[in-house]
Scaffold this active site. Sequence first.
Site, PDB file in Angstrom:
ATOM      1  N   ASP A  72       0.816  -4.003  -6.657  1.00 22.44           N
ATOM      2  CA  ASP A  72      -0.304  -3.769  -5.844  1.00 22.44           C
ATOM      3  C   ASP A  72       0.487  -3.862  -4.465  1.00 22.44           C
ATOM      4  O   ASP A  72       1.102  -4.766  -4.333  1.00 22.44           O
ATOM      5  CB  ASP A  72      -1.210  -4.620  -5.921  1.00 22.44           C
ATOM      6  CG  ASP A  72      -2.533  -4.186  -4.997  1.00 22.44           C
ATOM      7  OD1 ASP A  72      -2.575  -3.109  -4.502  1.00 22.44           O
ATOM      8  OD2 ASP A  72      -3.395  -5.139  -4.560  1.00 22.44           O
ATOM      9  N   HIS A  73       0.404  -2.817  -3.680  1.00 18.73           N
ATOM     10  CA  HIS A  73       1.034  -2.805  -2.331  1.00 18.73           C
ATOM     11  C   HIS A  73       2.483  -3.047  -2.309  1.00 18.73           C
ATOM     12  O   HIS A  73       2.894  -4.114  -1.618  1.00 18.73           O
ATOM     13  CB  HIS A  73       0.174  -3.602  -1.523  1.00 18.73           C
ATOM     14  CG  HIS A  73      -1.243  -3.305  -1.097  1.00 18.73           C
ATOM     15  ND1 HIS A  73      -1.193  -2.017  -0.255  1.00 18.73           N
ATOM     16  CD2 HIS A  73      -2.291  -3.465  -1.313  1.00 18.73           C
ATOM     17  CE1 HIS A  73      -2.537  -1.959  -0.071  1.00 18.73           C
ATOM     18  NE2 HIS A  73      -3.282  -2.778  -0.719  1.00 18.73           N
ATOM     19  N   HIS A  93      -9.180  -4.859   3.475  1.00 20.90           N
ATOM     20  CA  HIS A  93      -8.661  -5.936   2.634  1.00 20.90           C
ATOM     21  C   HIS A  93      -9.311  -7.329   3.325  1.00 20.90           C
ATOM     22  O   HIS A  93      -9.469  -7.402   4.461  1.00 20.90           O
ATOM     23  CB  HIS A  93      -6.870  -5.949   2.601  1.00 20.90           C
ATOM     24  CG  HIS A  93      -6.418  -4.745   2.047  1.00 20.90           C
ATOM     25  ND1 HIS A  93      -5.809  -3.996   2.779  1.00 20.90           N
ATOM     26  CD2 HIS A  93      -6.426  -4.286   0.962  1.00 20.90           C
ATOM     27  CE1 HIS A  93      -5.316  -3.004   2.019  1.00 20.90           C
ATOM     28  NE2 HIS A  93      -5.783  -3.201   0.893  1.00 20.90           N
ATOM     29  N   GLY A  94      -9.566  -8.279   2.413  1.00 26.09           N
ATOM     30  CA  GLY A  94     -10.073  -9.701   2.912  1.00 26.09           C
ATOM     31  C   GLY A  94     -11.594  -9.287   2.737  1.00 26.09           C
ATOM     32  O   GLY A  94     -12.165  -8.286   2.004  1.00 26.09           O
ATOM     33  N   GLY A  99      -9.830  -2.741  -1.086  1.00 21.97           N
ATOM     34  CA  GLY A  99     -10.759  -3.599  -0.244  1.00 21.97           C
ATOM     35  C   GLY A  99     -12.233  -3.651  -0.594  1.00 21.97           C
ATOM     36  O   GLY A  99     -12.972  -3.438   0.180  1.00 21.97           O
ATOM     37  N   SER A 140     -13.497  -6.214  -2.313  1.00 23.29           N
ATOM     38  CA  SER A 140     -14.293  -7.464  -2.375  1.00 23.29           C
ATOM     39  C   SER A 140     -14.922  -7.348  -0.939  1.00 23.29           C
ATOM     40  O   SER A 140     -14.905  -7.221   0.379  1.00 23.29           O
ATOM     41  CB  SER A 140     -13.120  -8.504  -2.388  1.00 23.29           C
ATOM     42  OG  SER A 140     -12.599  -8.564  -3.292  1.00 23.29           O
ATOM     43  N   ALA A 164      -9.462  -8.478  -5.214  1.00 27.41           N
ATOM     44  CA  ALA A 164      -8.629  -9.431  -4.970  1.00 27.41           C
ATOM     45  C   ALA A 164      -9.152 -10.758  -4.425  1.00 27.41           C
ATOM     46  O   ALA A 164      -9.208 -11.655  -5.026  1.00 27.41           O
ATOM     47  CB  ALA A 164      -7.242  -8.932  -4.087  1.00 27.41           C
ATOM     48  N   THR A 165      -9.647 -10.608  -3.201  1.00 30.12           N
ATOM     49  CA  THR A 165      -9.970 -11.644  -2.352  1.00 30.12           C
ATOM     50  C   THR A 165     -11.023 -12.518  -3.017  1.00 30.12           C
ATOM     51  O   THR A 165     -11.092 -13.694  -3.063  1.00 30.12           O
ATOM     52  CB  THR A 165     -10.480 -11.356  -0.976  1.00 30.12           C
ATOM     53  OG1 THR A 165      -9.471 -10.683  -0.390  1.00 30.12           O
ATOM     54  CG2 THR A 165     -10.846 -12.579  -0.161  1.00 30.12           C
TER      55      THR A 165
END
Length: 283
Positions: free
Chosen positions: A82-83, A178-179, A207, A209, A230-231
């Site tokens: 990822d990324h 993101h986050g 993004g 989450s 993810a977060t």
Amino acid sequence: MPLVNSKKMLEDARKGGYAIGAFNAENMEMVKAIIAAAEELKAPVMIQTTSSTIKYACAATYAGIVKAEAERASVPVCLHLDHGNSYELAVECIEKGYTSVMMDGSKEVFEKNVEVTKKVVDYAHERNIPVEAELGKVGGKEDELEVKDDIYTDVDEAVAFVEQTGVDSLAIAIGTAHGFYKGTPVLDKERLSDIAKVVSIPLVLHGASGISDEEVKDCVRRGISKVNFATELRQAFTDACKKLNAEAPDTFDPKAFGKVGMAAVTELVKNRIVVCGCAGKAE
């Protein structure tokens, strides 16, 4: 079963009108939790690591863990970078056993993004490994990746980018971050619909989450074939460990913390699999 690549998994999702849940893992416990959720719901699944996570351990370590757990599973599991932030990292991950990679050149100008992505595509495709790219900038912060301003994906540029690079899937910027979100996200879902009409490869939503279940479902209906989480997985794992420490401060066995962390992540991943619509889609 052996690790699979993401090509057929994502194409089936695009044609079937659902999305694959792609979950970032930081350790063995999170890998086991993600696969346990996928097994219970009979869902294909993607497990991801970022460049920062790989720096914490190494690509070979994560590839070994996921490979071992996937071979014990009855559902398709893909290991994805990822990324990815460089050609060299993409090559390393492929050599160590990753079955899908992302080259994120979205910080670069369009022409440079095309150049670096095409270089990864050429290398990966020779080895039957699919490549995800990003066009536009998804805001927010995840690990070492930080983007202060959202720049939405241009529809015409998306068409040109796919044609010039030959990528297998495309992450687009429509207002996600993101986050965790500091306010209520406003997504440009019409832009998503417009891109889905003219680009014939699976589209990816980063993004996720903090976005409501209904918003994610609507994005899937409009053409998203892969959704990244993810977060919130990190928070679920950490919160469960904190809770155990508060309730039983004399606990010293790391396995005890691992077990509660796994249970929390498994329940969260099951929810996200249902939201993505991929439950029961494992072959």
